[in-house]
Write a protein that holds these residues in place. Structure first.
Motif, PDB file in Angstrom:
ATOM      1  N   PRO A  43      -1.612  -5.817   9.405  1.00 49.06           N
ATOM      2  CA  PRO A  43      -0.394  -5.415   8.663  1.00 49.06           C
ATOM      3  C   PRO A  43      -0.657  -4.642   7.362  1.00 49.06           C
ATOM      4  O   PRO A  43       0.039  -3.659   7.089  1.00 49.06           O
ATOM      5  N   PRO A  44      -1.664  -5.025   6.550  1.00 55.18           N
ATOM      6  CA  PRO A  44      -1.841  -4.261   5.305  1.00 55.18           C
ATOM      7  C   PRO A  44      -2.299  -2.822   5.517  1.00 55.18           C
ATOM      8  O   PRO A  44      -2.253  -2.024   4.585  1.00 55.18           O
ATOM      9  N   LEU A  45      -2.734  -2.483   6.736  1.00 61.00           N
ATOM     10  CA  LEU A  45      -3.280  -1.136   6.951  1.00 61.00           C
ATOM     11  C   LEU A  45      -2.282  -0.039   6.578  1.00 61.00           C
ATOM     12  O   LEU A  45      -2.665   1.007   6.058  1.00 61.00           O
ATOM     13  N   SER A  46      -0.990  -0.290   6.859  1.00 64.27           N
ATOM     14  CA  SER A  46       0.011   0.725   6.511  1.00 64.27           C
ATOM     15  C   SER A  46       0.664   0.422   5.161  1.00 64.27           C
ATOM     16  O   SER A  46       1.495   1.188   4.695  1.00 64.27           O
ATOM     17  N   LYS A  47       0.295  -0.726   4.576  1.00 57.69           N
ATOM     18  CA  LYS A  47       0.957  -1.154   3.326  1.00 57.69           C
ATOM     19  C   LYS A  47      -0.077  -1.149   2.197  1.00 57.69           C
ATOM     20  O   LYS A  47      -0.619  -0.098   1.883  1.00 57.69           O
ATOM     21  N   ALA A  48      -0.356  -2.321   1.594  1.00 59.68           N
ATOM     22  CA  ALA A  48      -1.199  -2.381   0.400  1.00 59.68           C
ATOM     23  C   ALA A  48      -2.609  -1.826   0.624  1.00 59.68           C
ATOM     24  O   ALA A  48      -3.175  -1.167  -0.255  1.00 59.68           O
ATOM     25  N   TYR A  49      -3.174  -2.043   1.787  1.00 64.00           N
ATOM     26  CA  TYR A  49      -4.556  -1.599   2.011  1.00 64.00           C
ATOM     27  C   TYR A  49      -4.677  -0.071   1.995  1.00 64.00           C
ATOM     28  O   TYR A  49      -5.653   0.476   1.487  1.00 64.00           O
ATOM     29  N   LEU A  50      -3.654   0.596   2.520  1.00 64.22           N
ATOM     30  CA  LEU A  50      -3.692   2.068   2.556  1.00 64.22           C
ATOM     31  C   LEU A  50      -3.695   2.661   1.146  1.00 64.22           C
ATOM     32  O   LEU A  50      -4.321   3.678   0.892  1.00 64.22           O
ATOM     33  N   THR A  51      -3.032   1.994   0.225  1.00 60.72           N
ATOM     34  CA  THR A  51      -2.940   2.552  -1.130  1.00 60.72           C
ATOM     35  C   THR A  51      -4.023   2.003  -2.066  1.00 60.72           C
ATOM     36  O   THR A  51      -4.174   2.484  -3.173  1.00 60.72           O
ATOM     37  N   SER A  52      -4.756   0.982  -1.634  1.00 56.92           N
ATOM     38  CA  SER A  52      -5.722   0.388  -2.564  1.00 56.92           C
ATOM     39  C   SER A  52      -7.116   0.955  -2.303  1.00 56.92           C
ATOM     40  O   SER A  52      -7.369   1.545  -1.259  1.00 56.92           O
ATOM     41  N   GLU A  53      -7.987   0.758  -3.272  1.00 56.82           N
ATOM     42  CA  GLU A  53      -9.351   1.269  -3.107  1.00 56.82           C
ATOM     43  C   GLU A  53     -10.269   0.192  -2.551  1.00 56.82           C
ATOM     44  O   GLU A  53     -11.472   0.404  -2.419  1.00 56.82           O
ATOM     45  N   ASP A  54      -9.695  -0.966  -2.268  1.00 52.21           N
ATOM     46  CA  ASP A  54     -10.513  -2.072  -1.752  1.00 52.21           C
ATOM     47  C   ASP A  54     -11.158  -1.670  -0.438  1.00 52.21           C
ATOM     48  O   ASP A  54     -10.544  -1.008   0.393  1.00 52.21           O
ATOM     49  N   GLY A  55     -12.356  -2.121  -0.250  1.00 50.32           N
ATOM     50  CA  GLY A  55     -13.005  -1.921   1.044  1.00 50.32           C
ATOM     51  C   GLY A  55     -12.454  -2.925   2.042  1.00 50.32           C
ATOM     52  O   GLY A  55     -11.715  -3.854   1.674  1.00 50.32           O
ATOM     53  N   ILE A  56     -12.835  -2.766   3.304  1.00 49.75           N
ATOM     54  CA  ILE A  56     -12.324  -3.640   4.360  1.00 49.75           C
ATOM     55  C   ILE A  56     -12.780  -5.095   4.147  1.00 49.75           C
ATOM     56  O   ILE A  56     -12.122  -6.039   4.596  1.00 49.75           O
ATOM     57  N   GLU A  57     -13.872  -5.288   3.377  1.00 53.65           N
ATOM     58  CA  GLU A  57     -14.366  -6.668   3.125  1.00 53.65           C
ATOM     59  C   GLU A  57     -13.283  -7.532   2.477  1.00 53.65           C
ATOM     60  O   GLU A  57     -13.282  -8.746   2.621  1.00 53.65           O
ATOM     61  N   TRP A 322       9.322 -13.985  14.144  1.00 50.64           N
ATOM     62  CA  TRP A 322       9.622 -13.405  12.822  1.00 50.64           C
ATOM     63  C   TRP A 322       8.622 -12.308  12.491  1.00 50.64           C
ATOM     64  O   TRP A 322       7.542 -12.246  13.050  1.00 50.64           O
ATOM     65  N   PHE A 323       9.019 -11.474  11.557  1.00 45.67           N
ATOM     66  CA  PHE A 323       8.290 -10.243  11.279  1.00 45.67           C
ATOM     67  C   PHE A 323       8.620  -9.828   9.851  1.00 45.67           C
ATOM     68  O   PHE A 323       9.624 -10.242   9.305  1.00 45.67           O
ATOM     69  N   TRP A 324       7.777  -9.011   9.258  1.00 46.00           N
ATOM     70  CA  TRP A 324       8.099  -8.512   7.920  1.00 46.00           C
ATOM     71  C   TRP A 324       7.696  -7.052   7.788  1.00 46.00           C
ATOM     72  O   TRP A 324       6.922  -6.541   8.583  1.00 46.00           O
ATOM     73  N   SER A 325       8.248  -6.403   6.760  1.00 41.75           N
ATOM     74  CA  SER A 325       7.855  -5.022   6.456  1.00 41.75           C
ATOM     75  C   SER A 325       7.974  -4.811   4.955  1.00 41.75           C
ATOM     76  O   SER A 325       8.925  -5.295   4.337  1.00 41.75           O
ATOM     77  N   ASP A 326       6.992  -4.118   4.373  1.00 37.30           N
ATOM     78  CA  ASP A 326       7.048  -3.779   2.941  1.00 37.30           C
ATOM     79  C   ASP A 326       7.137  -2.276   2.813  1.00 37.30           C
ATOM     80  O   ASP A 326       6.296  -1.564   3.376  1.00 37.30           O
ATOM     81  N   GLN A 327       8.143  -1.806   2.108  1.00 30.91           N
ATOM     82  CA  GLN A 327       8.259  -0.369   1.812  1.00 30.91           C
ATOM     83  C   GLN A 327       8.671  -0.222   0.353  1.00 30.91           C
ATOM     84  O   GLN A 327       9.681  -0.784  -0.052  1.00 30.91           O
ATOM     85  N   TYR A 328       7.872   0.521  -0.434  1.00 30.87           N
ATOM     86  CA  TYR A 328       8.076   0.632  -1.887  1.00 30.87           C
ATOM     87  C   TYR A 328       8.134  -0.791  -2.449  1.00 30.87           C
ATOM     88  O   TYR A 328       7.262  -1.593  -2.141  1.00 30.87           O
TER      89      TYR A 328
END
Ligand code: FAD
Length: 408
Positions: A43-57, A322-328
């Motif tokens: 799930p974070p791939l399209s959300k927080a992970y895409l915008t952060s500089e964190d590595g996959i670790e 159940w499901f969630w989505s984060d946008q902005y």
């Protein structure tokens, strides 16, 4: 000693392996996945992970040590070619085989790449399903200032990706074929809300845009729609849905519908083989029909059920989806399945802008709730669906009226 082999090491497969150990399985557990890196949260791939500089670790499902500690063997970068049910073996791409007593298919799904002329030769074209996809997308954004991105598909993944890419400084256009975004999964009220949210954030979300070809001139893509409109794109992200990875099971002769058919214990038509997660077609007791779900919660719930069943426990899958989505800065939580609804009641919350919920009914039966920045509505909705309590719709639609389940 018995051996359990799991094909697919993502949310379903990894959770299954750890729960099976917890359930007391003494034999070997082998997790196989073609993805070469340690399993991670999707799930974070399209959300927080895409915008952060964190590595996959920072985004792993479990640390490398945890697998060692639980004696779970990981075979990564390995493709499973076939299941030999007669001899209880899986055949790997290099021709070697692995014996199993219990086999779990957790092969999930892969992105659909629609047969649009020019798509296969388009420059910087990416789906968004894996960590490698995100790495490619990030690299392209970082290396090109003021990147023009076209996202094909206005579903959750397309919209989340658009919001994240905007945050990274790209100029983003979303092209949706239907007359409204999220048409398959939500009521028009929700589509209107998200359409405006993106417009307020300077992302163009355009509907009734059927992409018919991609032209590539001097390394620039032009996305062409059936109404004659054309959109330049330095990068294209495709988010138009998924194909279930059911071919292995199909070739092995297991029962297949809209996914691998399983019973309430996640067992396939072969009693030694279980299937869990996105790849399954299973019965939902609350809605009394067979469904296929694309959600982490379902992957985890079915993993628990399969592990308990293999450990010899009495169990039965009875989850409410159940499901969630984060946008902005908007958090959407959805509980239940809205399909088949005939009435929608919108509940605003007094003095709380951008906080509301949409309740889907069939007659007097509550089917599902979409809660926008409103964890309370999500929790109450879950309780109402579980409890089957009759809802006073007048009270529900009145922001000033107190509204909650009787047992709270
Ligand atoms: P998958 O995660 O698809 O994993 C299947 C694995 O099997 C893959 O790693 C694949 O490489 C492997 N595999 C398949 N075939 C073979 C083979 N023959 N040999 C070897 N390996 C094989 N869900 C939510 O609930 N909330 C969200 O907000 C949300 N956001 C998402 C955002 C994105 C960008 C994506 C892509 C998905 C999102 N999802 C979300 C959906 C969620 O990630 C999936 O429901 C979940 O990953 C399903 O888990 P799974 O283990 O069943 O399948």
């Amino acid at each position: 000693d018995q051996s359990c082999v799991v094909i697919g090491a993502s949310h379903a497969g990894v959770n299954f392996a750890f729960v099976l150990r917890r359930e007391g399985w003494q034999g070997s557990i082998t997790l196989i996945d073609i993805d070469p890196i340690l399993p991670y949260h999707r799930p974070p791939l399209s959300k927080a992970y895409l915008t952060s500089e964190d590595g996959i670790e920072k985004n792993l499902l479990k640390s490398e040590e945890s697998y060692k500690k639980e004696n779970i063997e990981l075979k990564l970068g390995v493709w499973v070619d076939a299941i030999d049910r007669e001899n209880k073996k899986v055949v790997l791409a290099d021709g070697t085989t692995l014996d199993y007593d219990k086999l779990v298919i957790a092969t999930g799904a892969r992105p659909i790449m629609p047969p649009i002329p020019g798509l296969d030769t388009a420059k910087n074209l990416f789906p968004l399903r894996s960590a490698a996809d995100v790495a490619n997308i990030r690299k392209t954004v970082v290396e090109n200032e003021a990147l023009k991105v076209v996202v094909i598909g206005g579903g959750y993944i397309g919209l989340e990706t658009a919001a994240s890419l905007k945050k990274l400084g790209a100029s983003v256009t979303v092209l949706e074929r239907e007359s409204r975004i999220l048409a398959r999964v939500t009521a028009p009220e929700m589509s209107v809300f998200f359409q405006k949210l993106h417009a307020d954030n300077d992302v163009a979300v355009l509907t009734e845009k059927n992409v018919i070809s991609i032209e590539n001139n001097q390394n620039k893509n032009t996305v062409v729609c059936s109404d004659g409109t054309r959109y330049e794109a330095d990068m294209i992200v495709v988010g138009v849905g998924i194909h279930v990875n059911k071919e292995l099971a199909e070739k092995a002769g297991l029962m297949i519908e809209n996914g691998i058919q399983v019973n309430e214990m996640a067992q396939t038509s072969d009693p030694s083989i279980y299937a869990i997660g996105d790849c399954t077609f299973h019965h939902n007791i609350h809605y009394n029909r067979h469904i296929r779900l694309e959600s982490v919660q379902n992957a985890v719930d079915q993993a628990k059920i399969a592990a308990a069943a293999i450990a010899g426990k009495e169990c039965c899958y009875n989850a409410i989806p159940w499901f969630w989505s984060d946008q902005y800065d908007v958090k959407l939580q959805m509980v239940g399945l809205s399909e088949g609804y005939d009435e929608v009641v919108v509940r605003e919350e007094a003095d709380k802008p951008n906080c509301f919920s949409v309740w889907y009914f069939k007659g007097d039966t509550l089917l599902s709730v979409d809660a926008v920045n409103n964890a309370k509505a999500y929790v109450y909705g879950t309780k109402f669906i579980k409890g089957g309590e009759k809802i006073d719709k007048k009270k529900l639609s009145d922001p000033t009226a107190e509204f909650k389940p009787a047992n709270l």
